[in-house]
Design a protein around this motif. Structure first.
Motif, mmCIF file in Angstrom:
data_model
loop_
_atom_site.group_PDB
_atom_site.id
_atom_site.type_symbol
_atom_site.label_atom_id
_atom_site.label_comp_id
_atom_site.label_asym_id
_atom_site.label_seq_id
_atom_site.Cartn_x
_atom_site.Cartn_y
_atom_site.Cartn_z
ATOM 1 N N PHE A 96 -3.652 3.844 2.108
ATOM 2 C CA PHE A 96 -4.296 3.842 3.421
ATOM 3 C C PHE A 96 -5.469 4.826 3.434
ATOM 4 O O PHE A 96 -5.457 5.850 2.763
ATOM 5 C CB PHE A 96 -3.312 4.029 4.577
ATOM 6 N N PRO A 123 0.857 -1.188 0.000
ATOM 7 C CA PRO A 123 0.000 0.000 0.000
ATOM 8 C C PRO A 123 0.890 1.234 0.000
ATOM 9 O O PRO A 123 1.817 1.329 0.803
ATOM 10 C CB PRO A 123 -0.774 -0.111 1.322
ATOM 11 N N MET A 124 0.648 2.156 -0.923
ATOM 12 C CA MET A 124 1.447 3.393 -0.951
ATOM 13 C C MET A 124 0.517 4.568 -1.245
ATOM 14 O O MET A 124 -0.048 4.673 -2.343
ATOM 15 C CB MET A 124 2.557 3.311 -2.000
ATOM 16 N N ALA A 125 0.395 5.448 -0.250
ATOM 17 C CA ALA A 125 -0.481 6.615 -0.389
ATOM 18 C C ALA A 125 0.006 7.477 -1.546
ATOM 19 O O ALA A 125 1.209 7.730 -1.685
ATOM 20 C CB ALA A 125 -0.473 7.417 0.905
ATOM 21 N N ILE A 129 6.233 -5.555 -2.055
ATOM 22 C CA ILE A 129 7.176 -4.642 -2.716
ATOM 23 C C ILE A 129 6.586 -3.248 -2.825
ATOM 24 O O ILE A 129 5.459 -3.075 -3.320
ATOM 25 C CB ILE A 129 7.552 -5.171 -4.107
ATOM 26 N N ASN A 158 8.649 -7.420 4.115
ATOM 27 C CA ASN A 158 8.656 -6.176 3.332
ATOM 28 C C ASN A 158 9.916 -5.380 3.664
ATOM 29 O O ASN A 158 10.371 -5.363 4.800
ATOM 30 C CB ASN A 158 7.380 -5.377 3.668
ATOM 31 N N GLY A 159 10.449 -4.730 2.639
ATOM 32 C CA GLY A 159 11.587 -3.834 2.860
ATOM 33 C C GLY A 159 12.774 -4.124 1.984
ATOM 34 O O GLY A 159 13.412 -5.165 2.112
ATOM 35 N N VAL A 161 13.182 -4.890 -1.222
ATOM 36 C CA VAL A 161 13.227 -5.885 -2.301
ATOM 37 C C VAL A 161 13.038 -5.152 -3.628
ATOM 38 O O VAL A 161 12.023 -4.488 -3.838
ATOM 39 C CB VAL A 161 12.149 -6.985 -2.116
HETATM 40 C C1 LIG Z 1 5.155 6.969 -1.253
HETATM 41 C C2 LIG Z 1 4.907 5.913 -0.211
HETATM 42 C C3 LIG Z 1 3.662 5.825 0.361
HETATM 43 C C4 LIG Z 1 3.409 4.845 1.341
HETATM 44 N N1 LIG Z 1 2.154 4.721 1.849
HETATM 45 C C5 LIG Z 1 1.859 3.691 2.692
HETATM 46 C C6 LIG Z 1 0.518 3.433 3.113
HETATM 47 O O1 LIG Z 1 -0.432 4.131 2.738
HETATM 48 N N2 LIG Z 1 0.326 2.405 3.978
HETATM 49 C C7 LIG Z 1 1.351 1.592 4.398
HETATM 50 O O2 LIG Z 1 1.122 0.654 5.171
HETATM 51 N N3 LIG Z 1 2.617 1.816 3.994
HETATM 52 C C8 LIG Z 1 2.886 2.818 3.150
HETATM 53 N N4 LIG Z 1 4.166 2.974 2.679
HETATM 54 C C9 LIG Z 1 5.201 2.014 3.072
HETATM 55 C C10 LIG Z 1 5.298 0.848 2.087
HETATM 56 O O3 LIG Z 1 4.085 0.112 2.061
HETATM 57 C C11 LIG Z 1 6.455 -0.105 2.462
HETATM 58 O O4 LIG Z 1 6.215 -0.621 3.741
HETATM 59 C C12 LIG Z 1 7.813 0.594 2.476
HETATM 60 O O5 LIG Z 1 7.981 1.426 1.346
HETATM 61 C C13 LIG Z 1 8.972 -0.425 2.547
HETATM 62 O O6 LIG Z 1 8.955 -1.276 1.448
HETATM 63 P P1 LIG Z 1 9.948 -1.049 0.168
HETATM 64 O O7 LIG Z 1 11.355 -1.089 0.703
HETATM 65 O O8 LIG Z 1 9.632 -2.214 -0.743
HETATM 66 O O9 LIG Z 1 9.617 0.281 -0.406
HETATM 67 C C14 LIG Z 1 4.441 3.953 1.741
HETATM 68 C C15 LIG Z 1 5.697 4.080 1.159
HETATM 69 C C16 LIG Z 1 5.946 5.036 0.187
HETATM 70 C C17 LIG Z 1 7.303 5.102 -0.443
#
Ligand SMILES: Cc1cc2nc3c(=O)[nH]c(=O)nc-3n(C[C@H](O)[C@H](O)[C@H](O)COP(=O)(O)O)c2cc1C
Length: 331
Positions: free
Chosen positions: A42, A17-19, A225, A202-203, A205
Motif C-alpha cells: 500500500f 498486497p503486503m506492506a 493469498i 481473501n483470508g 487460503v
Molecule cells: C505483513 C502484512 C502486510 C499487509 N499489508 C497490506 C497492505 O499493504 N494492503 C492491504 O490491503 N492488505 C495488507 N495486508 C493484508 C493482506 O493483504 C490480506 O488481506 C490478509 O493477510 C489476509 O489474507 P491471508 O489470510 O491470505 O494472509 C497485509 C498482511 C500482512 C500479513
C-alpha cells in the motif's frame, strides 16, 4: 481467462498486497511461480502528491509484472483522486486498488484504511471521485466491517459497485480482529450474490484444498493469498497445477503437491536475494531479505542457528556466505 474491466488475467490466483513484503523482488518471484495478478504494497496518497522519493519507489515495477495494481490509502477524496491521476499518468499500472481494510493503528487513527468501513459516506465519496478521475479500472479491498456489531461489507460492496468500482476484494475479518480468528467466508458468498463485478475472496487460503473449498463455498471469481505465500511462492504453482478451471467450473484434479527440494528452495532464495541486491540501495538491501530468509527456512533442520547469523549480517555478501554454508550443511 479472467477480466477486471478490460484487463485480461491469466489465472485467478492473486498475490495479496503486503506492506514490507510484496516489493518488486518478491513480486517477480511470485510472477515466475505463476501468480495471476500482483499488487504493490500500500502506498500513501499524500506521499504521492508530495512526490516523496520513498513513496514513488514503492510503485516501481517492470512490465514483466503485469498485470499489476497499485494500492493506495488515504482519508481525503481530493488528495486520493489527485494521486490516482499521478499514478495513471506516470506509473501506468493496469489498475488502482483502494485500501479500505488496513487495521494498523497509525493508518486508522487518521481515518484511512479500515476506518473507512465506519465512514461509508466518505469511502464512497473517495471511490466515486477516483473512478471519475482516471480511465484505468479502480478496485477496492475491504474487510467485513469495523467490529462484530457493525458488519457492513455487503452494503459497502453494493455501493462501491454503483459508483463504478470494477472489482471487490473482501478479507472477511473485522478491523478489530486484525489477523486473529477465522475469516468468515460466508460474507464472500453474500457479496458475490449481491454484485455483478468480480469478487476476489481473501483470508486463510494456504493450499489448493483451501482454494477449492473457497471457490465452492463462495463462488468467488478469484482468490487472493497473503500469509500463505510467505516463504512459499510455490503455492501459485500448486494452485495452477492442482485445480482445473473450465468456464465457471473449478475442480481439484490433484491433491498432492511435492514440496520443493532444498536445492530448489535455495535456488529461489539466491535468485530472490539477487533481485533484492539489485533493487535496494547497498546500505539497506540485506535488511530487506531477513524476514524472507526466516520464512523460506521455516521448519528446516537447525534453521534458527543460521537465522540468528543472518540477522546480524551487515551486507548482502555476508548474507550470501551464510546461505551457502547452510545449503552445504543441508546437502
Ligand atoms: C505483513 C502484512 C502486510 C499487509 N499489508 C497490506 C497492505 O499493504 N494492503 C492491504 O490491503 N492488505 C495488507 N495486508 C493484508 C493482506 O493483504 C490480506 O488481506 C490478509 O493477510 C489476509 O489474507 P491471508 O489470510 O491470505 O494472509 C497485509 C498482511 C500482512 C500479513
Amino acid at each position: 481467462m479472467f477480466k477486471i474491466g478490460k484487463t485480461q488475467i491469466a489465472n485467478p490466483y492473486f498475490l495479496a498486497p503486503m506492506a514490507g513484503v510484496t516489493d518488486k523482488p518478491f513480486r517477480t518471484i511470485c510472477k515466475e511461480m505463476g501468480a495471476g495478478f500482483l499488487y504493490s504494497e500500500f502506498v500513501s496518497s499524500e506521499g504521492i502528491i508530495r512526490n516523496n522519493n520513498k513513496t514513488m519507489q514503492y510503485m516501481n515495477f517492470s512490465n514483466l509484472e503485469r498485470p499489476i495494481g497499485i494500492q493506495i490509502f488515504g482519508n481525503n477524496s481530493d488528495a486520493m483522486s489527485n494521486s490516482a491521476k499521478v499514478i495513471e499518468k506516470r506509473i501506468k499500472p493496469d489498475l488502482i486498488d483502494l485500501n479500505f481494510g488496513c487495521p494498523v493503528k497509525k493508518v486508522v487513527k487518521k481515518g484511512a484504511g479500515a476506518a473507512l468501513m465506519k465512514n461509508i459516506d466518505l469511502m464512497i465519496e473517495i471511490a466515486e471521485k477516483i473512478v471519475d478521475a482516471v480511465n484505468i479500472p479502480v478496485t477496492a479491498k475491504i474487510r467485513s466491517g469495523w467490529n462484530e456489531n457493525s458488519i457492513n461489507a455487503i452494503e459497502v460492496a453494493i455501493k462501491l459497485e454503483k459508483v463504478g468500482i470494477k472489482a471487490i476484494t473482501i478479507h472477511p475479518r473485522t478491523a478489530k480482529m486484525k489477523y486473529s480468528g477465522k475469516a468468515d467466508w460466508s460474507i464472500i458468498r453474500e457479496i458475490k450474490e449481491n454484485v455483478e463485478i468480480p469478487v476476489i475472496g481473501n483470508g486463510d487460503v494456504k493450499n489448493s484444498n483451501d482454494a477449492i473449498k473457497m471457490f465452492s463455498e463462495t463462488n468467488c471469481d478469484a482468490i487472493m493469498i497473503g500469509r500463505g505465500v510467505l516463504g512459499n511462492p510455490w503455492i501459485f504453482k500448486e494452485l495452477n497445477k492442482n485445480i482445473s478451471i473450465q468456464d465457471k467450473n473449478k475442480e481439484l484434479i490433484n491433491e498432492n503437491f511435492t514440496h520443493p527440494s532444498y536445492q530448489e528452495i535455495f535456488f529461489i532464495i539466491k535468485k530472490h536475494l539477487k533481485l533484492v541486491e539489485d533493487h535496494y540501495p547497498k546500505k539497506i538491501a540485506h535488511n530487506m531479505f531477513k524476514s524472507h530468509f526466516a520464512w523460506y527456512t521455516k521448519g528446516m533442520p537447525n534453521a534458527t542457528i543460521y537465522r540468528n547469523q543472518i540477522n546480524h549480517v551487515k551486507s548482502i555478501d555476508e548474507m550470501r556466505e551464510i546461505i551457502d554454508l547452510y545449503k552445504s550443511y543441508l546437502n
